[in-house]
Design a protein around this motif. Structure first.
Motif, mmCIF file in Angstrom:
data_model
loop_
_atom_site.group_PDB
_atom_site.id
_atom_site.type_symbol
_atom_site.label_atom_id
_atom_site.label_comp_id
_atom_site.label_asym_id
_atom_site.label_seq_id
_atom_site.Cartn_x
_atom_site.Cartn_y
_atom_site.Cartn_z
ATOM 1 N N LEU A 37 -0.710 6.760 -1.621
ATOM 2 C CA LEU A 37 -1.776 7.215 -2.513
ATOM 3 C C LEU A 37 -3.064 6.416 -2.353
ATOM 4 C CD1 LEU A 37 0.318 7.710 -5.788
ATOM 5 C CD2 LEU A 37 -0.221 9.401 -4.010
ATOM 6 N N SER A 38 -3.037 5.367 -1.533
ATOM 7 C CA SER A 38 -4.198 4.491 -1.401
ATOM 8 C C SER A 38 -4.554 4.276 0.065
ATOM 9 C CB SER A 38 -3.913 3.139 -2.054
ATOM 10 O OG SER A 38 -4.977 2.235 -1.830
ATOM 11 N N ASP A 52 -2.165 -0.769 -7.048
ATOM 12 C CA ASP A 52 -2.046 0.455 -6.262
ATOM 13 C C ASP A 52 -1.798 1.618 -7.221
ATOM 14 O OD1 ASP A 52 -1.225 1.317 -3.168
ATOM 15 O OD2 ASP A 52 -0.235 2.533 -4.715
ATOM 16 N N THR A 80 -6.829 0.554 -6.211
ATOM 17 C CA THR A 80 -7.197 0.530 -4.794
ATOM 18 C C THR A 80 -7.587 1.895 -4.238
ATOM 19 O OG1 THR A 80 -4.850 0.708 -4.174
ATOM 20 C CG2 THR A 80 -5.813 -1.502 -4.281
ATOM 21 N N ASP A 81 -7.355 2.966 -4.984
ATOM 22 C CA ASP A 81 -7.823 4.271 -4.522
ATOM 23 C C ASP A 81 -9.255 4.548 -4.978
ATOM 24 O OD1 ASP A 81 -7.006 4.438 -7.182
ATOM 25 O OD2 ASP A 81 -6.464 6.566 -7.031
ATOM 26 N N ARG A 82 -9.846 3.616 -5.719
ATOM 27 C CA ARG A 82 -11.229 3.718 -6.151
ATOM 28 C C ARG A 82 -12.116 2.894 -5.217
ATOM 29 N NH1 ARG A 82 -12.516 7.724 -8.925
ATOM 30 N NH2 ARG A 82 -14.327 6.549 -9.650
ATOM 31 N N ARG A 97 0.856 -1.185 0.000
ATOM 32 C CA ARG A 97 0.000 0.000 0.000
ATOM 33 C C ARG A 97 0.891 1.232 0.000
ATOM 34 N NH1 ARG A 97 -1.978 3.935 3.352
ATOM 35 N NH2 ARG A 97 -0.897 3.082 5.169
#
Length: 312
Positions: free
Chosen positions: A115-116, A219, A281-283, A112
């Motif tokens: 940014l996530s 990521d 993974t940031d969505r 990770r």
């Protein structure tokens, strides 16, 4: 770097840990991940229908235009009398199907960046458990290769979580010897294996006569390579370290290699009759679950965060 040269695991973000410690850490997080999975599944189920298909059954599904050559007894004359066209009444296919699910829990997934909000591993587990919850509610038989035999029942996500809590050193790819013809296989992974390995795996599933739905979880740092200056990278599989004095100079080549690798995965998936999508993974996790639901239903989505193969 991982074997493909695509994994970015700077040592400042992802410290080396033993696999046994990783397994215990995952087991401790599973109750929270299960709650998150149920929440995601519930949100998605509010906006979609089940895996509805035409077939033998008692439940009305839809009217469709009559096709020349079909038996006249299939025509719904009452509906056809409303306009100048003939219509057939289709019923919903009610036979339960077998769907196998697998989340890649290999070391490269335990990453990770800043940014996530979540690691690739946690997102993969949430998506797998949410898919199990969604399919179980729809009356499908759901199994976890080598760990949980496919069964009917609404407690599929609980059974999967319990199996994961007991398991150690799970491979990135499942043992598919128990997967039968006409069943479906969902794989959630970062897909950072060598491309020849991925091609062989796609072919193996196709040779069985099963359909695979492959979702690559990445990521955002693995997409943009936001590193500059002196940086130390670690291979998450072997622990080997590599020092770059100018990480930023690698960005253009890295992004090109990532795109080429993903394009080869998409091509291999298409040739094998599989679906392939990408989830970041940031969505929201719901985007990844919507892609899997649509792929299983035969209507792949075209949306940000869960791109189908032709956008990979």
């Amino acid at each position: 770097m991982a074997a493909t040269g695509l994994s970015t695991s700077p040592s400042r973000h992802s410290p080396t840990t033993a696999r046994a410690d990783d397994a215990r850490s995952l087991a401790a997080r599973l109750p929270d991940l299960l709650v998150a999975a149920r929440r995601v599944a519930a949100n998605v189920l509010l906006g979609v229908h089940g895996r509805r298909r035409a077939g033998s059954g008692e439940t009305f599904w839809q009217f469709r235009p009559y096709m020349p050559g079909e038996p006249a007894r299939r025509i719904d004359w009452r509906r056809s009398a409303r306009d100048q066209h003939l219509y057939v009444r289709e019923r919903e296919w009610e036979a339960s199907q077998t769907v196998w699910l697998w989340a890649d829990l290999s070391p490269s997934m335990d990453f990770r960046s800043d940014l996530s909000p979540v690691s690739k591993l946690d997102r993969a587990v949430v998506l797998m458990l949410a898919t199990a919850e969604m399919l179980a509610r729809g009356g499908e038989r759901v199994g976890l290769p080598g760990l949980v035999e496919p069964q009917l029942g609404r407690n599929a996500a609980d059974r999967f979580a319990a199996a994961l809590a007991r398991a150690e050193n799970l491979p990135d790819w499942p043992d598919i010897r128990g997967v039968k013809r006409f069943s479906e296989l969902v794989i959630v992974s970062d897909c950072l294996s060598e491309i020849d390995t991925i091609r062989n795996r796609c072919r193996a599933v196709a040779d069985i006569g099963a359909t695979m739905h492959l979702l690559q979880v990445t990521d955002p740092a693995e997409e943009s390579f936001p590193y500059d200056g002196r940086f130390e990278f670690r291979d998450p599989e072997s622990g080997a370290l590599w020092l770059s004095e100018s990480a930023g100079s690698l960005r253009e080549r890295y992004i090109a290699r990532l795109a080429a690798h993903r394009g080869e995965i998409a091509l291999s998936a298409r040739k094998a009759g599989s679906t392939f999508g990408v989830h970041h993974t940031d969505r929201p996790a719901s985007e990844g679950l919507l892609f899997l639901h649509s792929s299983l239903s035969g209507t792949p989505l075209t949306r940000s965060g869960a791109a189908p193969a032709n956008r990979a």
